[in-house]
Motif scaffolding. Structure first.
Motif, mmCIF file in Angstrom:
data_model
loop_
_atom_site.group_PDB
_atom_site.id
_atom_site.type_symbol
_atom_site.label_atom_id
_atom_site.label_comp_id
_atom_site.label_asym_id
_atom_site.label_seq_id
_atom_site.Cartn_x
_atom_site.Cartn_y
_atom_site.Cartn_z
ATOM 1 N N SER A 9 0.842 -1.194 0.000
ATOM 2 C CA SER A 9 0.000 0.000 0.000
ATOM 3 C C SER A 9 0.877 1.244 0.000
ATOM 4 O O SER A 9 2.074 1.186 0.293
ATOM 5 C CB SER A 9 -0.911 0.022 1.230
ATOM 6 N N ASP A 10 0.265 2.370 -0.291
ATOM 7 C CA ASP A 10 1.001 3.629 -0.233
ATOM 8 C C ASP A 10 1.444 3.922 1.199
ATOM 9 O O ASP A 10 2.550 4.414 1.431
ATOM 10 C CB ASP A 10 0.126 4.773 -0.756
ATOM 11 N N ASP A 28 -5.592 -2.038 -4.173
ATOM 12 C CA ASP A 28 -6.249 -1.155 -5.138
ATOM 13 C C ASP A 28 -6.771 0.057 -4.374
ATOM 14 O O ASP A 28 -7.783 -0.024 -3.669
ATOM 15 C CB ASP A 28 -7.383 -1.892 -5.844
ATOM 16 N N GLU A 29 -6.097 1.173 -4.533
ATOM 17 C CA GLU A 29 -6.449 2.364 -3.753
ATOM 18 C C GLU A 29 -7.158 3.437 -4.570
ATOM 19 O O GLU A 29 -7.707 4.378 -3.991
ATOM 20 C CB GLU A 29 -5.186 2.922 -3.098
ATOM 21 N N THR A 30 -7.154 3.313 -5.907
ATOM 22 C CA THR A 30 -7.795 4.353 -6.724
ATOM 23 C C THR A 30 -8.621 3.790 -7.880
ATOM 24 O O THR A 30 -9.346 4.545 -8.521
ATOM 25 C CB THR A 30 -6.739 5.304 -7.315
ATOM 26 N N GLU A 33 -7.307 2.853 -10.620
ATOM 27 C CA GLU A 33 -6.530 3.123 -11.825
ATOM 28 C C GLU A 33 -5.736 1.890 -12.234
ATOM 29 O O GLU A 33 -5.625 0.923 -11.469
ATOM 30 C CB GLU A 33 -5.571 4.288 -11.564
ATOM 31 N N GLN A 76 -0.938 3.198 -10.363
ATOM 32 C CA GLN A 76 -0.970 3.191 -8.900
ATOM 33 C C GLN A 76 0.410 2.896 -8.308
ATOM 34 O O GLN A 76 0.821 3.491 -7.311
ATOM 35 C CB GLN A 76 -1.971 2.152 -8.399
ATOM 36 N N ARG A 94 2.665 5.903 -8.506
ATOM 37 C CA ARG A 94 2.308 6.868 -7.466
ATOM 38 C C ARG A 94 2.855 6.422 -6.114
ATOM 39 O O ARG A 94 3.319 7.241 -5.313
ATOM 40 C CB ARG A 94 0.790 7.038 -7.398
#
Length: 339
Positions: free
Chosen positions: A189-190, A211-213, A215, A220, A223
């Motif tokens: 994760s970010d 999956d955070e966005t 995209e 991702q 980012r």
């Protein structure tokens, strides 16, 4: 320029007809592949760690053996599940393997992936503390490991030791100078990428992340790498951070390649759930070199990373995997500016 290594999951299967039928064969072939990869000019040999599976499980004997048989190539893991690890004993193992290799260890750690058994770390004697999740326990083990790698004394010496002690509190031995600066964290994760940056670890990002966005995977992941680099700069660490991404990439240059991978790769990302977390799985690549170059040039995360780990089909043998590596180095890497 980009560092390029291979990442092997160390699969083996005892069933009749399997090309790699024992753990012993797998380990010996892993050593031979690292030797061959160094000869081809590859920069790294990395190994995945999975418990309770017919795969790589105990990395340090293998890392030490690879270190003894090679002289230049980086040697690493991607990744060690810290839910299972005694961080103090791991300092001793890692220090020994790093010293044997002459300081080439690049050790990837993580909170781990879905397991073959339920709560497998409990069989190794570990339980999360009250109010702590298994992921929290993994990060706690990692923090202790990092602290012990700094080499400060902490243990009160016996007043009547078997052997003479240096003055003061004792540290773990053997210590390998510089190893603390070559520890990586595999982040899904970010947020965990940012945590790794604050802890002064380099970043490994694989073909799977939260999956955070919604995209595409590579967007991702790029980012995530940028967030990590920003957090590293904000933390004010000395030295530059390193980032790696993993990909399955096969350049089709022969009839044998076409037989194995001629149907192409998984040409689209896949979305699904792992342990109730929505995740995105990155695509794989398999095509003729010219088309492969075009596809890889559009991968934002590969462009953002300084290191690319090529996942290899280790059960197809050393010679074929050396061919896979050589095809990328010869037909793909120069056109993309990686070499």
């Amino acid at each position: 320029m980009k560092k390029i290594g291979f990442l092997s999951f160390g699969h083996w299967n005892p069933e009749p007809g399997s090309p790699l039928r024992s753990a012993g064969e797998m380990l010996r072939q892993s050593i031979e592949l690292a030797v061959a990869a160094e000869g081809l000019g590859l920069d790294g040999a990395y190994f995945r760690v999975h418990h309770f599976a017919r795969q790589m499980a105990s990395p340090f004997p293998l890392l030490a053996a690879v270190g003894a048989r090679t002289s230049r190539i980086e040697i690493g893991t991607g990744v060690i599940d810290m839910r299972y690890e005694n961080p103090l004993y791991m300092v001793e193992d890692a220090g020994a393997a790093d010293l044997i290799s002459g300081g080439r260890l690049q050790l990837g750690l993580s909170r781990g992936s879905p397991e073959q058994v339920i709560d497998g770390w409990t069989h190794f004697g570990y339980q999360p503390a009250e109010g702590e999740s298994p992921a929290d326990m993994a990060r706690r083990h990692a923090e202790v490991f990092l602290q012990m790698l700094e080499g400060k004394g902490f243990a009160r010496p016996n007043p009547q030791p078997m052997f003479p002690n240096p003055p003061g509190l004792l540290r773990l031995e053997p210590q390998s100078p510089g190893l603390r600066d070559r520890i990586w964290w595999g982040a899904g994760s970010d947020a965990t990428a940012v945590w790794a940056a604050k802890m002064g670890m380099h970043l490994q990002s694989s073909t799977l992340k939260d999956d955070e966005t919604g995209e595409p995977f590579h967007v991702q992941q790029a980012r995530q790498l940028r967030a990590y680099k920003a957090a590293w700069a904000e933390a004010g660490h000395a030295g530059a951070p390193r980032t790696s991404v993993s990909r399955s990439i096969f350049a089709i240059t022969s009839d044998l390649d076409r037989r194995y991978f001629g149907r192409g790769g998984k040409e689209r990302d896949q979305f699904g759930f792992i342990e109730s977390q929505r995740s995105v799985f990155g695509r794989s690549y398999a095509d003729e070199p010219d088309r492969l170059i075009e596809q890889l040039a559009a991968d934002e995360a590969i462009a953002e990373a300084d290191t690319l780990l090529l996942t290899v089909p280790n059960m197809l043998g050393v010679d074929y995997n050396a061919h896979v590596i050589e095809s990328i180095l010869t037909h793909v890497a120069p056109a993309l500016g990686w070499r």
